[in-house]
Design an enzyme around this catalytic site. Sequence first.
Site, PDB file in Angstrom:
ATOM      1  N   LYS A  93     -13.533 -22.712 107.636  1.00  0.00           N
ATOM      2  CA  LYS A  93     -12.333 -21.836 107.806  1.00  0.00           C
ATOM      3  C   LYS A  93     -12.745 -20.463 107.864  1.00  0.00           C
ATOM      4  CE  LYS A  93      -9.258 -25.409 105.988  1.00  0.00           C
ATOM      5  NZ  LYS A  93     -10.217 -26.444 105.306  1.00  0.00           N
TER       6      LYS A  93
HETATM    7  O1  LIG Z   1      -4.500 -28.425 107.382  1.00  0.00           O
HETATM    8  C1  LIG Z   1      -5.457 -28.842 106.730  1.00  0.00           C
HETATM    9  C2  LIG Z   1      -6.914 -28.200 107.123  1.00  0.00           C
HETATM   10  C3  LIG Z   1      -7.891 -29.094 106.462  1.00  0.00           C
HETATM   11  N1  LIG Z   1      -7.763 -29.796 105.535  1.00  0.00           N
HETATM   12  C4  LIG Z   1      -8.941 -30.219 105.250  1.00  0.00           C
HETATM   13  O2  LIG Z   1      -9.126 -31.782 105.354  1.00  0.00           O
HETATM   14  C5  LIG Z   1      -9.489 -32.507 104.313  1.00  0.00           C
HETATM   15  C6  LIG Z   1      -8.314 -33.507 103.923  1.00  0.00           C
HETATM   16  O3  LIG Z   1      -8.882 -34.503 102.693  1.00  0.00           O
HETATM   17  P1  LIG Z   1      -8.153 -35.517 102.087  1.00  0.00           P
HETATM   18  O4  LIG Z   1      -8.778 -36.068 100.892  1.00  0.00           O
HETATM   19  O5  LIG Z   1      -7.950 -36.631 103.364  1.00  0.00           O
HETATM   20  O6  LIG Z   1      -6.789 -35.206 101.829  1.00  0.00           O
HETATM   21  C7  LIG Z   1      -9.937 -31.545 103.309  1.00  0.00           C
HETATM   22  O7  LIG Z   1     -11.086 -31.337 103.502  1.00  0.00           O
HETATM   23  C8  LIG Z   1      -8.983 -30.376 103.364  1.00  0.00           C
HETATM   24  O8  LIG Z   1      -9.386 -29.101 102.926  1.00  0.00           O
HETATM   25  C9  LIG Z   1      -6.398 -30.339 105.417  1.00  0.00           C
HETATM   26  O9  LIG Z   1      -6.216 -31.142 104.294  1.00  0.00           O
HETATM   27  N2  LIG Z   1      -5.463 -29.719 105.989  1.00  0.00           N
END
Ligand SMILES: O=c1ccn([C@@H]2O[C@H](COP(=O)(O)O)[C@@H](O)[C@H]2O)c(=O)[nH]1
Length: 276
Positions: A93
């Site tokens: 990001k």
């Molecule tokens: O809008 C967003 C952008 C990035 N993320 C990132 O994706 C993963 C989600 O992890 P889970 O364990 O499947 O929930 C994580 O790295 C977030 O920083 C997001 O969730 N939402």
Amino acid sequence: MTRQELFDQIQRKRSYLCIGLDTDIKKIPPHLLQLEDPIFEFNRQIIEATSDLCVAYKPNIAFYEAHGPKGWVSLARTLEVIPKDIFTIADAKRGDIGNTSELYARAFFDQLTFDSLTVAPYMGVDSVTPFLQFPNKWVILLALTSNPGHDDFQMLSVVSEGKSYFMFEKVIQNSQAWATADNMMYVIGATRHDYIERVREIAPDHFLLVPGVGAQGGDLGEVSRYGMNKQCGLLVNSARQIIYASQGEDFAEKARAAALAVQQEMDRYLNEYLPR
Ligand SMILES: O=c1ccn([C@@H]2O[C@H](COP(=O)(O)O)[C@@H](O)[C@H]2O)c(=O)[nH]1
């Protein structure tokens, strides 16, 4: 990697799963902690167990940089063991004034050889274009994120030429003048699948990176139904639900089982929704 190569992989594997390598030292099975680089060893085994079921891996950079120089080494070693035909996403990001963005781009595309990087659009065109100067590399622009705070700014009303839009819609519309569907994707949270149809009206051809299924409760079926385009156009990310399916010695085997369940569901959606 090109859009066609990504689509070929999706068709071959019958999957649009992106596995999040959010490797938290506090959640790594205890038997790995005695090794010199437990984060790398955890990732290596997860990758070995799941690489035929997913088309992308997305390490979230926070989980690596929190460990200082050692964390960057674990990240670089992880990239080396990801099969070359799999799409890699640095979820960092980034985005800053032009000369700084250029250096971020070199860090993730030249030094670390990721295929793509998540970028925040808030600073506008000159903060994003430096990332677009690298052949076959992708910017994944944050548009409508999965967290509750997306309401604060992304859903604000913006009036343009007498019409009212959400801020995230303007991000998607305006940024299409900066890049194409061959080098830009958008982040749309699975928790906001109710807006995916609207996103597809504005960006019919772009790939969407969709985090938020699994631990955040997003609905894969709804995302697929409203989000799939003629090249699938979706990379659906799941991290915790897959990589922490077990915290025992069987963690890789259990991660494979969790990934397989998602891939099988995706296979059904590809049969149902992929326009022929
Ligand atoms: O809008 C967003 C952008 C990035 N993320 C990132 O994706 C993963 C989600 O992890 P889970 O364990 O499947 O929930 C994580 O790295 C977030 O920083 C997001 O969730 N939402």
